[in-house]
Design a protein around this motif. Structure first.
Motif, mmCIF file in Angstrom:
data_model
loop_
_atom_site.group_PDB
_atom_site.id
_atom_site.type_symbol
_atom_site.label_atom_id
_atom_site.label_comp_id
_atom_site.label_asym_id
_atom_site.label_seq_id
_atom_site.Cartn_x
_atom_site.Cartn_y
_atom_site.Cartn_z
ATOM 1 N N VAL A 49 -33.466 -44.802 69.332
ATOM 2 C CA VAL A 49 -32.370 -45.675 68.905
ATOM 3 C C VAL A 49 -31.104 -44.857 68.703
ATOM 4 O O VAL A 49 -30.014 -45.248 69.150
ATOM 5 C CB VAL A 49 -32.745 -46.435 67.623
ATOM 6 C CG1 VAL A 49 -31.558 -47.246 67.106
ATOM 7 C CG2 VAL A 49 -33.932 -47.368 67.871
ATOM 8 N N SER A 50 -31.220 -43.704 68.045
ATOM 9 C CA SER A 50 -30.037 -42.863 67.815
ATOM 10 C C SER A 50 -29.492 -42.327 69.135
ATOM 11 O O SER A 50 -28.277 -42.173 69.300
ATOM 12 C CB SER A 50 -30.378 -41.710 66.863
ATOM 13 O OG SER A 50 -31.343 -40.849 67.435
ATOM 14 N N GLN A 108 -27.547 -45.163 70.688
ATOM 15 C CA GLN A 108 -26.301 -45.364 69.947
ATOM 16 C C GLN A 108 -25.299 -44.267 70.267
ATOM 17 O O GLN A 108 -24.096 -44.526 70.389
ATOM 18 C CB GLN A 108 -26.598 -45.421 68.450
ATOM 19 C CG GLN A 108 -27.337 -46.686 68.030
ATOM 20 C CD GLN A 108 -27.798 -46.644 66.582
ATOM 21 O OE1 GLN A 108 -27.859 -45.589 65.955
ATOM 22 N NE2 GLN A 108 -28.141 -47.809 66.036
ATOM 23 N N THR A 109 -25.757 -43.034 70.414
ATOM 24 C CA THR A 109 -24.875 -41.926 70.776
ATOM 25 C C THR A 109 -24.261 -42.141 72.156
ATOM 26 O O THR A 109 -23.086 -41.860 72.385
ATOM 27 C CB THR A 109 -25.643 -40.592 70.740
ATOM 28 O OG1 THR A 109 -26.153 -40.378 69.419
ATOM 29 C CG2 THR A 109 -24.738 -39.429 71.124
ATOM 30 N N LEU A 143 -23.726 -44.997 73.400
ATOM 31 C CA LEU A 143 -23.045 -46.298 73.361
ATOM 32 C C LEU A 143 -23.655 -47.288 74.341
ATOM 33 O O LEU A 143 -22.970 -48.126 74.938
ATOM 34 C CB LEU A 143 -21.544 -46.137 73.646
ATOM 35 C CG LEU A 143 -20.764 -45.205 72.704
ATOM 36 C CD1 LEU A 143 -19.300 -45.129 73.119
ATOM 37 C CD2 LEU A 143 -20.891 -45.682 71.262
ATOM 38 N N GLN A 185 -29.391 -54.099 63.524
ATOM 39 C CA GLN A 185 -28.823 -53.202 64.524
ATOM 40 C C GLN A 185 -29.436 -53.380 65.911
ATOM 41 O O GLN A 185 -28.971 -52.787 66.869
ATOM 42 C CB GLN A 185 -29.051 -51.747 64.094
ATOM 43 C CG GLN A 185 -28.479 -51.397 62.738
ATOM 44 C CD GLN A 185 -28.862 -49.982 62.352
ATOM 45 O OE1 GLN A 185 -28.634 -49.048 63.107
ATOM 46 N NE2 GLN A 185 -29.437 -49.810 61.187
ATOM 47 N N MET A 186 -30.488 -54.193 66.004
ATOM 48 C CA MET A 186 -31.239 -54.219 67.248
ATOM 49 C C MET A 186 -31.651 -55.646 67.617
ATOM 50 O O MET A 186 -32.577 -56.201 67.041
ATOM 51 C CB MET A 186 -32.490 -53.340 67.120
ATOM 52 C CG MET A 186 -33.265 -53.200 68.409
ATOM 53 S SD MET A 186 -34.388 -51.778 68.367
ATOM 54 C CE MET A 186 -35.393 -52.154 66.931
#
Length: 361
Positions: free
Chosen positions: A153-154, A157-158, A160, A173-174
């Protein structure tokens, strides 16, 4: 022109010229058509920015020259890959042997075709789904069974990257597409118990590539809670010896079926978290000369197409895999196009389907 020598019929060296053609470029089209390279680029990537006449003339010139746009260059110009990724929950050899996963892919693929995108199947890379995500050339991702605290997930997100999960953990968030797995398993286990079965073996799913230390919200654990809750209502407690684990393939279902039949005391009912595993168990019983459901009942989960083709037809939970894939893909494209989601978390209905594989005792 490129010259080289070869021997003639008399053994004498002779020179032969061969013309080496090169691939036509935007510069060639601009020269031939009389338009600028910028106009040529617009004709392929954003026709609304030039006149219809100019666009038509440029495209005709390109066709005459045999020009085919470089997809990598075009995608770079658009700042998109024009592909979305589907993270396979297990290694390819397991994921693509599970008809449920294939039906999810079918639903996703139909939506990709609608938007003019390709679908990239992404298995774990070097046994790491995180490494696969880092190197995926896609505009968004759909996963199965993902939980919000996972490392991937991170990474997304990194990068984008927009993402949607199927059978994952609902979180702000998901975005997710799910059924109520726990309640569905509660209901189908209650059906088994109401049919008089008490000697039961459960066949769980193996943990997939997204498994994390916090496994309580994984699909296998949600389903197990539903089974246990139904059994507790009639005073039964599920023992460790009653639970087996299988990969979601027919081959492994046959293996599990043989393992169950080798027990000193044969259960009266097998309850599997996957139809393809349940079907494998039925085939193992048939190979051993046993009848389903007279000698043993079998219950599955998914309602894949094969569950109504096997004899006897399989009692199961109907969860619409193609619809899960379609909803997840539609949500992802709305995110890619910066549109607002109608619903972040989509819980779709399931049905309990009783067929001939479950017999009352």
């Amino acid at each position: 022109m490129l010259g080289y020598h070869q021997l003639n019929k008399d053994g004498m060296a002779m020179e032969e010229n061969v013309t080496m053609t090169k691939r036509p470029t935007i510069k060639d089209i601009a020269r031939e058509s009389g338009y600028s390279k910028t106009a040529v680029s617009f004709a392929f990537n954003d026709p609304s920015r030039i006149s219809e006449k100019a666009c038509q003339q440029i495209l005709e010139t390109a066709e005459k020259l045999g020009y085919i746009p470089d997809p990598m260059a075009r995608n770079f110009s658009l700042r998109r890959h024009l592909s979305i990724g589907f993270l396979l929950p297990q290694m390819v050899q397991f994921s693509l042997q599970n008809p449920y996963t294939l039906q999810v892919i079918f639903g996703i693929g139909n939506v990709c075709e609608k938007y003019g995108y390709t679908l990239t199947l992404i298995p774990p890379l070097h046994k790491s789904i995180t490494e696969a995500v880092r190197s995926a050339a896609v505009d968004g991702l759909i996963t199965m069974g993902m939980q919000v605290e996972m490392e991937i997930v991170s990474v997304m997100q990194t990068r984008l990257l927009p993402y949607v999960t199927i059978d994952g953990t609902p979180d702000a968030q998901m975005p997710s597409v799910n059924i109520d797995d726990e309640q569905a398993c509660f209901e189908i286990m209650r059906l088994v118990l109401e049919a008089g079965h008490r000697d039961i073996v459960l066949v769980s799913l193996s943990e997939d590539a997204f498994a994390s230390p916090a496994k309580d919200q994984s699909v296998p654990n949600k389903r197990m809670r539903g089974y246990r809750r139904a059994m507790a209502e009639v005073g039964l407690e599920l023992q460790k010896s009653q639970v087996l684990v299988s990969e979601c393939t027919m081959e492994d279902g046959i293996r599990i079926g043989k393992e169950i039949l080798a027990r000193k005391i044969r259960p009266t009912c097998v309850v599997a978290m996957s139809d393809i595993v349940a079907i494998g168990c039925i085939l193992a019983c048939k190979q051993a000369g046993l009848g389903i459901p007279d000698d043993m009942s079998v219950v599955g989960f998914d309602n894949i197409d094969e569950s109504s083709c096997i004899m006897p037809q399989l009692t199961t939970v109907d969860q619409p895999a193609k619809e899960k894939g379609r909803l997840a893909a539609e949500a992802l494209f709305r995110m890619i196009n910066k549109e607002t989601l109608e619903s972040v978390h989509m819980e779709i209905p399931y049905r309990i389907i009783r067929r001939e594989s479950l017999k009352s005792r």
